[in-house]
Design a protein around this motif. Structure first.
Motif, PDB file in Angstrom:
ATOM      1  N   SER A 286      10.855  -1.902  15.062  1.00  0.00           N
ATOM      2  CA  SER A 286      10.170  -0.694  14.593  1.00  0.00           C
ATOM      3  C   SER A 286      10.780  -0.208  13.285  1.00  0.00           C
ATOM      4  O   SER A 286      10.076   0.333  12.419  1.00  0.00           O
ATOM      5  N   ALA A 287      12.096  -0.395  13.138  1.00  0.00           N
ATOM      6  CA  ALA A 287      12.735  -0.079  11.856  1.00  0.00           C
ATOM      7  C   ALA A 287      12.310  -1.085  10.797  1.00  0.00           C
ATOM      8  O   ALA A 287      12.018  -0.722   9.646  1.00  0.00           O
ATOM      9  N   PHE A 288      12.237  -2.351  11.190  1.00  0.00           N
ATOM     10  CA  PHE A 288      11.886  -3.400  10.226  1.00  0.00           C
ATOM     11  C   PHE A 288      10.451  -3.259   9.725  1.00  0.00           C
ATOM     12  O   PHE A 288      10.161  -3.542   8.558  1.00  0.00           O
ATOM     13  N   LEU A 289       9.537  -2.836  10.592  1.00  0.00           N
ATOM     14  CA  LEU A 289       8.141  -2.743  10.165  1.00  0.00           C
ATOM     15  C   LEU A 289       7.921  -1.664   9.114  1.00  0.00           C
ATOM     16  O   LEU A 289       6.846  -1.600   8.497  1.00  0.00           O
ATOM     17  N   MET A 290       8.926  -0.823   8.886  1.00  0.00           N
ATOM     18  CA  MET A 290       8.816   0.135   7.788  1.00  0.00           C
ATOM     19  C   MET A 290       8.691  -0.586   6.458  1.00  0.00           C
ATOM     20  O   MET A 290       8.172  -0.031   5.482  1.00  0.00           O
ATOM     21  N   GLN A 291       9.147  -1.827   6.397  1.00  0.00           N
ATOM     22  CA  GLN A 291       8.951  -2.628   5.198  1.00  0.00           C
ATOM     23  C   GLN A 291       7.465  -2.804   4.916  1.00  0.00           C
ATOM     24  O   GLN A 291       7.025  -2.752   3.764  1.00  0.00           O
ATOM     25  N   GLY A 292       6.679  -2.998   5.982  1.00  0.00           N
ATOM     26  CA  GLY A 292       5.231  -3.112   5.821  1.00  0.00           C
ATOM     27  C   GLY A 292       4.606  -1.827   5.306  1.00  0.00           C
ATOM     28  O   GLY A 292       3.701  -1.849   4.463  1.00  0.00           O
ATOM     29  N   TRP A 293       5.094  -0.675   5.821  1.00  0.00           N
ATOM     30  CA  TRP A 293       4.585   0.605   5.323  1.00  0.00           C
ATOM     31  C   TRP A 293       4.996   0.823   3.873  1.00  0.00           C
ATOM     32  O   TRP A 293       4.257   1.447   3.093  1.00  0.00           O
ATOM     33  N   GLY A 294       6.165   0.317   3.483  1.00  0.00           N
ATOM     34  CA  GLY A 294       6.573   0.399   2.084  1.00  0.00           C
ATOM     35  C   GLY A 294       5.598  -0.342   1.185  1.00  0.00           C
ATOM     36  O   GLY A 294       5.200   0.158   0.117  1.00  0.00           O
ATOM     37  N   GLN A 295       5.190  -1.541   1.604  1.00  0.00           N
ATOM     38  CA  GLN A 295       4.194  -2.307   0.841  1.00  0.00           C
ATOM     39  C   GLN A 295       2.872  -1.554   0.758  1.00  0.00           C
ATOM     40  O   GLN A 295       2.234  -1.504  -0.301  1.00  0.00           O
ATOM     41  N   PHE A 297       2.229   1.743   1.041  1.00  0.00           N
ATOM     42  CA  PHE A 297       2.261   2.931   0.184  1.00  0.00           C
ATOM     43  C   PHE A 297       2.433   2.561  -1.283  1.00  0.00           C
ATOM     44  O   PHE A 297       1.916   3.254  -2.167  1.00  0.00           O
ATOM     45  N   ASN A 298       3.146   1.479  -1.560  1.00  0.00           N
ATOM     46  CA  ASN A 298       3.250   1.043  -2.943  1.00  0.00           C
ATOM     47  C   ASN A 298       1.885   0.700  -3.515  1.00  0.00           C
ATOM     48  O   ASN A 298       1.550   1.105  -4.639  1.00  0.00           O
ATOM     49  N   GLN A 299       1.097  -0.033  -2.733  1.00  0.00           N
ATOM     50  CA  GLN A 299      -0.217  -0.415  -3.234  1.00  0.00           C
ATOM     51  C   GLN A 299      -1.135   0.790  -3.390  1.00  0.00           C
ATOM     52  O   GLN A 299      -1.867   0.909  -4.376  1.00  0.00           O
ATOM     53  N   VAL A 300      -1.093   1.708  -2.443  1.00  0.00           N
ATOM     54  CA  VAL A 300      -1.919   2.919  -2.535  1.00  0.00           C
ATOM     55  C   VAL A 300      -1.519   3.748  -3.747  1.00  0.00           C
ATOM     56  O   VAL A 300      -2.384   4.218  -4.515  1.00  0.00           O
ATOM     57  N   ILE A 301      -0.214   3.938  -3.953  1.00  0.00           N
ATOM     58  CA  ILE A 301       0.249   4.757  -5.068  1.00  0.00           C
ATOM     59  C   ILE A 301      -0.082   4.101  -6.405  1.00  0.00           C
ATOM     60  O   ILE A 301      -0.467   4.794  -7.369  1.00  0.00           O
ATOM     61  N   LEU A 302       0.053   2.788  -6.502  1.00  0.00           N
ATOM     62  CA  LEU A 302      -0.315   2.100  -7.742  1.00  0.00           C
ATOM     63  C   LEU A 302      -1.796   2.299  -8.062  1.00  0.00           C
ATOM     64  O   LEU A 302      -2.166   2.528  -9.228  1.00  0.00           O
ATOM     65  N   ASN A 429      -4.824  -7.050   3.009  1.00  0.00           N
ATOM     66  CA  ASN A 429      -3.846  -7.997   3.544  1.00  0.00           C
ATOM     67  C   ASN A 429      -2.642  -7.273   4.144  1.00  0.00           C
ATOM     68  O   ASN A 429      -2.134  -7.650   5.209  1.00  0.00           O
ATOM     69  N   VAL A 430      -2.183  -6.205   3.489  1.00  0.00           N
ATOM     70  CA  VAL A 430      -1.060  -5.427   4.013  1.00  0.00           C
ATOM     71  C   VAL A 430      -1.449  -4.753   5.326  1.00  0.00           C
ATOM     72  O   VAL A 430      -0.656  -4.680   6.270  1.00  0.00           O
ATOM     73  N   GLY A 431      -2.694  -4.264   5.403  1.00  0.00           N
ATOM     74  CA  GLY A 431      -3.171  -3.662   6.647  1.00  0.00           C
ATOM     75  C   GLY A 431      -3.161  -4.655   7.799  1.00  0.00           C
ATOM     76  O   GLY A 431      -2.762  -4.327   8.922  1.00  0.00           O
ATOM     77  N   SER A 493      -1.131 -14.149   7.379  1.00  0.00           N
ATOM     78  CA  SER A 493      -0.308 -12.949   7.190  1.00  0.00           C
ATOM     79  C   SER A 493      -0.032 -12.281   8.530  1.00  0.00           C
ATOM     80  O   SER A 493       1.087 -11.823   8.793  1.00  0.00           O
ATOM     81  N   PHE A 494      -1.047 -12.219   9.381  1.00  0.00           N
ATOM     82  CA  PHE A 494      -0.883 -11.590  10.694  1.00  0.00           C
ATOM     83  C   PHE A 494       0.148 -12.336  11.531  1.00  0.00           C
ATOM     84  O   PHE A 494       1.080 -11.732  12.083  1.00  0.00           O
ATOM     85  N   PHE A 495       0.025 -13.656  11.632  1.00  0.00           N
ATOM     86  CA  PHE A 495       0.932 -14.423  12.484  1.00  0.00           C
ATOM     87  C   PHE A 495       2.335 -14.534  11.880  1.00  0.00           C
ATOM     88  O   PHE A 495       3.297 -14.797  12.598  1.00  0.00           O
ATOM     89  N   ASN A 496       2.432 -14.354  10.561  1.00  0.00           N
ATOM     90  CA  ASN A 496       3.762 -14.329   9.969  1.00  0.00           C
ATOM     91  C   ASN A 496       4.540 -13.095  10.422  1.00  0.00           C
ATOM     92  O   ASN A 496       5.738 -13.171  10.715  1.00  0.00           O
ATOM     93  N   GLN A 497       3.852 -11.944  10.515  1.00  0.00           N
ATOM     94  CA  GLN A 497       4.509 -10.730  11.002  1.00  0.00           C
ATOM     95  C   GLN A 497       4.624 -10.743  12.531  1.00  0.00           C
ATOM     96  O   GLN A 497       5.663 -10.369  13.074  1.00  0.00           O
TER      97      GLN A 497
END
Length: 712
Positions: A286-295, A297-302, A429-431, A493-497
């Motif tokens: 659950s801590a690690f998946l924050m990396q996915g949320w980082g990706q 939010f980066n894309q949304v903000i860009l 893809n991030v979703g 991408s899904f099966f990689n995560q």
């Protein structure tokens, strides 16, 4: 496979029959061997387990225990989420009984959690959100921030290519080697950070490693935001070295977040908590998946920033001013969050190093535990091959996919695409990846699936999803079939995560002992980033179809390494693994008989070497009681001495022993010690007063359950 049938002619001489239907000979046992007994039916195979019994023998309890004392010891040493009422470990149960037991425990825990969430919601509708933020988001905040920046590099590149084509695209005014070095230096910085901070995390402690990482990332973000040069090439060089510096902090986040998150979940008592046993993997992932949320939010903000600075349009041409403002502000935003992270880790995470300090105290070690490092390489070397090798294979997939995903998107959108189109597809893809992250988090502690199967299935799924289009590339990239290609890309991408990317982060820390856990995790992650470096270099010199020819075989190799060398720690009490390590470090490996060497929790390689043969539930139960007795004696002798010091040291024996345990050890202590305790005048071993009411025999199983949680 060998089939065992065991019968008993007498208590002294059990008879056993073995039918060998494999190339492996049947082992021989001494007449007094107690591993096979009481009429069970056994299957033994080094590749799928050993000694799977119809029924586990009932454990012989000390004859000098009262019934209540036996119940207390049973509740403490056989938690009901791991053992049934007869004391049978869940992995020792026949498959039908095992399924029933696991589903029962999981359903009870799910109802308990749902009830807890509902209670919080009734008290305050936002309380469940606060709980999630505190227990899932904050531990992974560093990974979320680094995920934001790390994958921003691949997202920003097409914008820079469009706004500065002579530098980033045609390389007329900028050396191509420097524009490519942006990716290389970032990954090299991560590798340096993983090895360096992994070592420092075991040397100085988790807390200082966490603080150091946040400070490095904050300074690196300031450098990225303000990077400039007299020429365009000078700017690119400054940008590349800023990423290298930032990458050192990113690299350190991996071993520090994994180890601190896992160790803080364990608790500090002799007995682990049910929450740790059932949800340790979920806490870390659950801590690690924050990396996915980082990706995300980066894309949304860009996207939002480009619309703001490009006058509400995402269509080309893009001005140099709009591109500069977009990427610089996108780096300035996480700098604020990273500065707050420095504060939080310094003032709010003071006990992050506690488990490491406890381990060092037990081993009388100050500084770095070089003895543990050498012994880990000796005893757990194949595990390091599994964690490092699998991470290497995974990162060829993961970073090859992420850093160069714009190449895939060009194939997916054959009609041509703008920067905004590529970003929108990346957002999808991030979703999809986030769905994989969360599903991995939910199932990683499931004993019927768990870490190892999740990792193998993920590797094999990615292998299939890349190898299919590789040998029919033109067919799948034609306009008529491009949607099938798109589906395979998103599924990969899904099966990689939902597989190796989430699991490698967890097991690279979990399968190693505490004293060198950060070092092992950092080394494994560094080898993994070498796979990312391979991908970033290789992909600059091969076309898209060739990538599909090269990449799939890493998935197959990762699955094989996982199957052969990685143990399955799903459902294994981490305290028990540390207990086994204490035996190994003391040179008494063969005296350990606990569940950490149960075939279920060993790799195929370890089973083949026969590590599981020392497993004996009866001997282990007796050993645990003897260990508790030793701890009780030490506790009684030292508890007042600790008080006289005027401070609390890093002690993992918090609070008093459970009353039933205390009574039994007191009553059966040697005459000299019993006399010291003042059994007749209700005084303790050092003359302390003991409440008569607490001596009146009120121990219950519920008390033991409560104390096992309290002491941890």
């Amino acid at each position: 496979m060998r089939i065992w049938k065991s019968g008993v002619v007498s208590k002294e001489q059990p008879i056993r029959y073995c039918i060998s239907i494999s190339l492996l000979p049947c082992p021989t046992f001494a007449p007094t061997d107690r591993r096979l007994h009481n009429g069970g039916f056994y299957l033994s195979n080094p590749f799928d387990g050993a000694f799977v019994t119809k029924r586990e023998p009932s454990l012989t309890k000390p004859s000098d225990m009262t019934g209540e004392e036996q119940d207390v010891f049973h509740a403490i040493l056989h938690p009901d989420d791991m053992y049934d009422e007869a004391g049978t470990y869940w992995a020792d149960m026949p498959i039908g009984q095992r399924l029933k037991f696991i589903n029962k425990v999981d359903n009870q825990e799910a109802k308990k959690e749902a009830s807890s969430i509902w209670t919080m919601f009734k008290n305050d509708p936002l309380e469940p959100v606060g709980y999630y933020m505190k227990n899932m988001v904050l531990p992974g905040a560093g990974l979320g921030l680094e995920g934001y920046v790390l994958f921003s590099i691949g997202n920003v590149r097409p914008l820079l290519q469009a706004a500065f084509p002579t530098c980033w695209k045609t390389n007329e005014v900028c050396d191509k080697r420097w524009t490519e070095a942006v990716d290389y230096l970032e990954i090299i910085g991560i590798i340096v950070g993983q090895i360096l901070v992994g070592y420092l995390g075991d040397y100085l402690g988790r807390r200082w490693g966490l603080i150091q990482d946040a400070m490095i990332m904050f300074i690196g973000l300031l450098m990225l935001t303000a990077s400039w040069g007299v020429t365009l090439e000078g700017w690119v060089i400054c940008y590349a070295w800023s990423l290298f510096f930032y990458g050192i902090g990113v690299g350190g986040e991996y071993p520090m977040t994994a180890t601190s998150g896992m160790e803080n979940a364990v608790g500090s008592g002799k007995v682990s908590t049910k929450d740790d046993r059932l949800h340790r993997g979920r806490k870390v992932t659950s801590a690690f998946l924050m990396q996915g949320w980082g990706q995300f939010f980066n894309q949304v903000i860009l996207i939002i920033l480009l619309l703001i600075f490009h006058h509400g349009s995402g269509n080309p041409p893009y001005s140099k001013v709009a591109a500069q403002w977009t990427y610089r502000v996108s780096f300035a935003i996480p700098a604020v969050g990273t500065l707050w992270l420095v504060y939080y880790r310094y003032y709010k995470m003071r006990s992050a190093s506690k488990q490491l300090m406890i381990s060092k105290k037990k081993s009388n070690v100050t500084g770095y535990d070089t003895k543990s490092l050498k012994m880990t390489l000796t005893y757990f070397g194949p595990r390091l091959i599994a964690t490092a090798g699998a991470w290497f294979a995974n990162d060829v997939f993961f970073y090859g996919n992420k850093l160069f995903q714009n190449e895939f998107i060009k194939v997916i959108t054959p009609g041509g695409s703008t920067v905004m189109t590529g970003w929108l597809y990346n957002l999808i893809n991030v979703g999809v990846s986030l769905c994989g992250y969360y599903l991995a988090s939910f199932l990683i502690d499931n004993k019927l699936y768990g870490r190892k199967w999740m990792m193998i299935v993920g590797f094999l799924a990615d292998f299939i999803l890349f190898v299919v289009p590789a040998f029919n590339f033109k067919f799948f990239t034609s306009p008529e079939h491009v949607h099938a290609f798109q589906a395979m890309y998103f599924l990969s991408s899904f099966f990689n995560q939902f597989g190796p990317n989430s699991v490698t982060f967890l097991v690279a820390a979990e399968v190693f002992p505490t004293p060198i856990r950060a070092t092992a995790h950092g080394f494994s992650a560094a080898i993994g980033k070498a796979g990312a470096l391979l991908a970033s270099v290789l992909y600059n010199y091969i076309d898209t179809q060739t990538k599909f020819y090269v990449v799939p075989w890493f998935g197959l190799a990762g699955a094989l390494l996982t199957w052969l060398f990685l143990p399955d720690t799903t459902g294994l009490d981490l305290k028990e693994q540390e207990r086994r390590w204490s035996y190994i470090r003391a040179g008494k490996e063969h005296d350990y008989h606990g569940i950490a060497i149960h075939w279920k929790h060993l790799s195929v390689w370890e089973r083949f070497r026969g590590v599981h043969k020392a497993y004996d539930a009866r001997l282990d139960y007796e050993a645990k009681i003897n260990e508790m007795r030793t701890e009780w004696v030490e506790h009684q002798q030292n508890k007042f001495a600790d008080d006289l010091k005027g401070h609390e040291d890093f002690d993992d024996n918090e609070g008093e022993f459970e009353k039933g345990v205390h009574d039994y050890f007191s009553r059966t202590a040697p005459d000299g010690l019993r006399g010291k305790r003042g059994a007749d005048n209700h005084n303790g071993v050092l003359g302390e007063k003991i409440d008569r009411e607490s001596e009146s025999g009120g121990s219950t199983v519920a008390d033991a359950d409560r104390i096992s949680e309290k002491r941890s």
